[in-house]
Design a protein around this motif. Structure first.
Motif, PDB file in Angstrom:
ATOM      1  N   ASP A  56      68.246   9.476 -50.282  1.00  0.00           N
ATOM      2  CA  ASP A  56      67.791   8.346 -50.996  1.00  0.00           C
ATOM      3  C   ASP A  56      68.622   7.190 -50.560  1.00  0.00           C
ATOM      4  N   PRO A  57      67.914   6.313 -50.163  1.00  0.00           N
ATOM      5  CA  PRO A  57      68.108   4.920 -49.566  1.00  0.00           C
ATOM      6  C   PRO A  57      69.264   4.255 -50.471  1.00  0.00           C
ATOM      7  N   ASP A  58      69.072   4.421 -51.719  1.00  0.00           N
ATOM      8  CA  ASP A  58      69.959   3.573 -52.976  1.00  0.00           C
ATOM      9  C   ASP A  58      71.273   4.158 -52.966  1.00  0.00           C
ATOM     10  N   MET A  59      71.340   5.192 -52.409  1.00  0.00           N
ATOM     11  CA  MET A  59      72.772   6.298 -52.487  1.00  0.00           C
ATOM     12  C   MET A  59      73.844   5.191 -51.791  1.00  0.00           C
ATOM     13  N   MET A  60      73.650   4.377 -50.798  1.00  0.00           N
ATOM     14  CA  MET A  60      74.485   3.504 -50.372  1.00  0.00           C
ATOM     15  C   MET A  60      74.007   1.977 -50.315  1.00  0.00           C
ATOM     16  N   ILE A  61      74.854   1.047 -50.695  1.00  0.00           N
ATOM     17  CA  ILE A  61      74.651  -0.152 -50.717  1.00  0.00           C
ATOM     18  C   ILE A  61      73.778  -0.618 -49.339  1.00  0.00           C
ATOM     19  N   ARG A  62      72.715  -1.242 -49.421  1.00  0.00           N
ATOM     20  CA  ARG A  62      71.924  -1.798 -48.557  1.00  0.00           C
ATOM     21  C   ARG A  62      71.522  -2.964 -48.594  1.00  0.00           C
ATOM     22  N   VAL A  63      70.987  -3.861 -47.685  1.00  0.00           N
ATOM     23  CA  VAL A  63      70.185  -5.004 -47.563  1.00  0.00           C
ATOM     24  C   VAL A  63      68.578  -4.550 -47.373  1.00  0.00           C
ATOM     25  N   ARG A 122      66.017  -6.837 -47.788  1.00  0.00           N
ATOM     26  CA  ARG A 122      65.564  -8.096 -47.202  1.00  0.00           C
ATOM     27  C   ARG A 122      66.389  -9.286 -46.980  1.00  0.00           C
ATOM     28  N   GLU A 123      65.986 -10.360 -46.077  1.00  0.00           N
ATOM     29  CA  GLU A 123      66.708 -11.628 -45.905  1.00  0.00           C
ATOM     30  C   GLU A 123      65.759 -12.788 -46.529  1.00  0.00           C
ATOM     31  N   THR A 124      66.163 -13.638 -47.170  1.00  0.00           N
ATOM     32  CA  THR A 124      65.591 -14.733 -47.625  1.00  0.00           C
ATOM     33  C   THR A 124      66.046 -16.033 -47.180  1.00  0.00           C
ATOM     34  N   ASP A 125      65.390 -17.118 -47.451  1.00  0.00           N
ATOM     35  CA  ASP A 125      65.989 -18.523 -47.209  1.00  0.00           C
ATOM     36  C   ASP A 125      67.424 -18.674 -47.908  1.00  0.00           C
ATOM     37  N   ALA A 126      67.429 -18.132 -49.119  1.00  0.00           N
ATOM     38  CA  ALA A 126      68.365 -18.064 -50.185  1.00  0.00           C
ATOM     39  C   ALA A 126      69.586 -17.530 -49.838  1.00  0.00           C
ATOM     40  N   GLY A 127      69.251 -16.284 -49.327  1.00  0.00           N
ATOM     41  CA  GLY A 127      70.278 -15.147 -49.022  1.00  0.00           C
ATOM     42  C   GLY A 127      69.968 -13.840 -48.774  1.00  0.00           C
ATOM     43  N   ILE A 128      70.653 -12.718 -49.073  1.00  0.00           N
ATOM     44  CA  ILE A 128      70.314 -11.447 -48.788  1.00  0.00           C
ATOM     45  C   ILE A 128      69.973 -10.787 -49.924  1.00  0.00           C
ATOM     46  N   ILE A 129      69.202  -9.736 -50.105  1.00  0.00           N
ATOM     47  CA  ILE A 129      68.897  -9.077 -51.413  1.00  0.00           C
ATOM     48  C   ILE A 129      69.354  -7.565 -51.074  1.00  0.00           C
ATOM     49  N   ILE A 130      70.340  -7.118 -51.855  1.00  0.00           N
ATOM     50  CA  ILE A 130      70.768  -5.996 -51.938  1.00  0.00           C
ATOM     51  C   ILE A 130      70.173  -5.032 -53.157  1.00  0.00           C
ATOM     52  N   ARG A 131      70.192  -3.616 -52.767  1.00  0.00           N
ATOM     53  CA  ARG A 131      70.040  -2.499 -53.643  1.00  0.00           C
ATOM     54  C   ARG A 131      71.189  -1.580 -53.444  1.00  0.00           C
ATOM     55  N   GLY A 132      71.328  -0.479 -54.772  1.00  0.00           N
ATOM     56  CA  GLY A 132      72.269   0.334 -54.668  1.00  0.00           C
ATOM     57  C   GLY A 132      73.145   0.299 -55.609  1.00  0.00           C
ATOM     58  N   ALA A 133      74.352   0.885 -55.789  1.00  0.00           N
ATOM     59  CA  ALA A 133      75.135   0.946 -56.850  1.00  0.00           C
ATOM     60  C   ALA A 133      76.801   1.339 -56.381  1.00  0.00           C
ATOM     61  N   LYS A 134      77.649   0.966 -57.193  1.00  0.00           N
ATOM     62  CA  LYS A 134      79.038   1.146 -56.725  1.00  0.00           C
ATOM     63  C   LYS A 134      79.640   1.741 -57.993  1.00  0.00           C
ATOM     64  N   PHE A 135      80.775   2.507 -57.969  1.00  0.00           N
ATOM     65  CA  PHE A 135      81.461   2.667 -59.014  1.00  0.00           C
ATOM     66  C   PHE A 135      82.537   1.762 -59.209  1.00  0.00           C
ATOM     67  N   ASP A 145      77.678   5.306 -32.788  1.00  0.00           N
ATOM     68  CA  ASP A 145      77.546   4.089 -31.624  1.00  0.00           C
ATOM     69  C   ASP A 145      76.501   3.002 -32.278  1.00  0.00           C
ATOM     70  N   GLU A 146      76.226   3.146 -33.712  1.00  0.00           N
ATOM     71  CA  GLU A 146      75.373   2.189 -34.203  1.00  0.00           C
ATOM     72  C   GLU A 146      76.086   0.566 -34.088  1.00  0.00           C
ATOM     73  N   LYS A 147      75.400  -0.174 -33.602  1.00  0.00           N
ATOM     74  CA  LYS A 147      76.100  -1.425 -33.647  1.00  0.00           C
ATOM     75  C   LYS A 147      75.674  -2.262 -34.758  1.00  0.00           C
ATOM     76  N   GLU A 148      74.606  -1.981 -35.365  1.00  0.00           N
ATOM     77  CA  GLU A 148      74.112  -2.804 -36.551  1.00  0.00           C
ATOM     78  C   GLU A 148      73.742  -1.669 -37.494  1.00  0.00           C
ATOM     79  N   SER A 149      73.671  -1.870 -38.953  1.00  0.00           N
ATOM     80  CA  SER A 149      73.559  -1.233 -40.033  1.00  0.00           C
ATOM     81  C   SER A 149      73.003  -2.125 -41.173  1.00  0.00           C
ATOM     82  N   ILE A 150      72.093  -1.554 -42.046  1.00  0.00           N
ATOM     83  CA  ILE A 150      71.650  -2.301 -43.362  1.00  0.00           C
ATOM     84  C   ILE A 150      72.851  -2.148 -44.153  1.00  0.00           C
ATOM     85  N   HIS A 151      73.618  -0.839 -44.024  1.00  0.00           N
ATOM     86  CA  HIS A 151      74.584  -0.797 -45.188  1.00  0.00           C
ATOM     87  C   HIS A 151      76.115  -1.549 -44.544  1.00  0.00           C
ATOM     88  N   ALA A 152      75.939  -2.078 -43.781  1.00  0.00           N
ATOM     89  CA  ALA A 152      77.148  -2.789 -43.164  1.00  0.00           C
ATOM     90  C   ALA A 152      77.129  -4.058 -43.893  1.00  0.00           C
TER      91      ALA A 152
END
Length: 484
Positions: free
Chosen positions: A162-169, A171-184, A205-212
């Motif tokens: 489930d992609p929400d199991m790790m914080i992720r971006v 989408r991007e907007t002019d105002a900033g990034i939108i994140i979903r997920g959870a943290k304890f 070897d991933e250089k980019e990730s939505i979770h970074a």
């Protein structure tokens, strides 16, 4: 400028969404589960305004007074003042609270040490770090850490969960990034903001990730939901749970439901190299106040065990003295590591003074790994009465006469002092709260294997290698780019 306790409380009345026991909390400053620990943090703010404490807890810069707890350290004296400030606070509140902000603001300083790496990705990110560090100093912000994701089934690759199991971006907007997920998170429900960053990523070897992604999240922002665990503070009276009733630092599953993070609050995004660099240096400052808290837990164990020996007349027995000495060695071992970490402190890439990393991380291993052993040693010293003593209402009820008789030790030690000590010791060592605190210490700054990994990576092996090469007559070798 330094805030007052009431200003801190008012800042929490921002409409934040907090849930406890299945109900939404109307006001975190007055809810019985949160009020005690909110009052502790408010006391930390108020002490800085009091004449007898102000010089110890604050410093003046550009004609403005700021908190010593938030001050980026540049000298050994800065670290000694921070230690003295924690000492003053813990003695004033009469216990130990871990998440008060001073132990997490150091993560921001670690970010500043890596600003050049981040600047190569996007110069705005490095500027954001500098600005936020200054903002924490100037606004006296209660800053906590958002670290551990739910993660889900870790036998599966991230892209199969489930992609929400790790914080992720998302989408991007002019105002900033939108994140979903959870943290304890600990203390999120009553903090101003959190520094959110990825859990150690299984990137190859991933250089980019939505979770970074690393950023600042305001705890009252739209879409942030704090779903708290069951509190301990409401499970009894202060007479029976003297620690849990005052120092329960309520954790929460902090859900981020399409939360907007303005660009000025983003520190890094997408680039896994930046995220890995941040994780590698995250605790270089924050480990110090974290380990320092365990020193005060050790003091409470020593004090409870010694008072028990004095009440029961056993302090002169050699076996009792030897077990007390074990507790003292544990306590003094922690103190020695902290003292040495300051004495041999190192200059950081950003020009700050960081505690000696090898010594500090070794001290953290000692403090955390030996705490279960020391807690059991204290239990043995105090004995089985901590698990069989009736609660305080029994001492006042119809059976009170019997309890007065059997809990009175002598003319010096009456039943009430005996009951109070046993209630304190039980809450410290044997209660649900005690078990929770023990688990918290084992994992709050990552699990034990990560503690050992930090020691391995920070220790300079060249001395032992050269010593043995010379002693054994080995030929020179080039290891890690250095001739040995």
């Amino acid at each position: 400028m330094i805030r007052t306790g009431n200003q801190y409380r008012e800042g929490l009345r921002d409409g934040r969404e907090v849930w406890i026991d299945g109900e939404r909390v109307k006001d975190v400053t007055t809810h019985p589960a949160l009020k005690p620990i909110v009052d502790v943090k408010a006391r930390m703010y108020d002490m800085a305004h009091e004449e007898q404490h102000q010089d110890a807890l604050t410093y003046v810069e550009n004609n403005e007074r700021h908190s010593v707890f938030q001050q980026p350290p540049t000298t050994q004296e800065d670290w000694h003042r921070k230690w003295a400030s924690v000492d003053l606070l813990m003695k004033d509140i009469g216990g130990v609270a871990t998440r008060l902000g001073d132990e997490t603001v150091g993560e921001m300083w670690s970010l500043q040490d890596g600003r050049d790496v981040l600047a190569q990705i996007d110069p705005r990110f490095a500027d954001n770090i500098d600005r936020h560090i200054r903002r924490v100093v100037e606004k006296d912000i209660f800053h906590v850490s958002a670290n551990t994701d739910p993660k889900g089934d870790r036998s599966l690759p991230i892209d199969q969960r489930d992609p929400d199991m790790m914080i992720r971006v998302v989408r991007e907007t002019d105002a900033g990034i939108i994140i979903r997920g959870a943290k304890f998170e600990t203390a999120s429900a009553y903090a101003d903001q959190a520094y959110l960053k990825p859990t150690v990523g299984a990137w190859t070897d991933e250089k980019e990730s939505i979770h970074a992604v690393g950023c600042i999240v305001k705890m009252g922002a739209p879409g942030v939901k704090h779903i708290c665990r069951a509190p301990f503070a409401t499970k009894g009276t202060a007479a029976d749970i003297p620690l849990a009733s005052r120092f329960d630092e309520v954790e929460a599953l902090c859900v981020f439901d399409d939360v907007l993070i303005p660009w000025e609050d983003v520190f890094f995004y997408r680039h896994t190299a930046a995220a890995q660099q941040v994780r590698a240096t995250l605790h270089r400052y924050s480990a110090f106040p974290y380990v320092l808290r365990v020193l005060y837990v050790a003091d409470m164990m020593i004090g409870a065990a010694m008072w028990n020996a004095k009440q029961t007349g056993l302090e002169k027995l050699q076996s009792v003295q030897e077990k007390l000495a074990d507790l003292v060695c544990y306590r003094e071992g922690i103190r020695a590591h902290l003292t040495a970490a300051i004495a041999l402190a190192e200059r950081s890439p950003a020009g700050l003074l960081m505690p000696n990393q090898s010594i500090l991380y070794a001290g953290r291993v000692l403090a955390c790994s030996q705490l279960p052993v020391m807690m059991h040693a204290a239990r043995e010293l105090i004995g089985g009465q901590i698990c069989v003593t009736p609660d305080s209402v029994q001492f006042e009820g119809g059976a009170g006469n019997w309890l007065q008789k059997f809990y009175t030790l002598n003319k010096e030690w009456g039943a009430e002092d005996r009951r109070k000590l046993l209630a304190f010791a039980r809450d410290l060592l044997n209660s649900d709260y005690a078990g929770h605190r023990l688990a918290f210490v084992q994992f709050a700054q990552a699990p034990h294997f990560n503690h050992l990994a930090a020691v391995y990576k920070s220790f300079d092996f060249s001395g032992p290698l050269d010593f043995v090469r010379n002693s054994a007559g080995l030929s020179e070798r080039v290891l890690g780019g250095k001739k040995h």
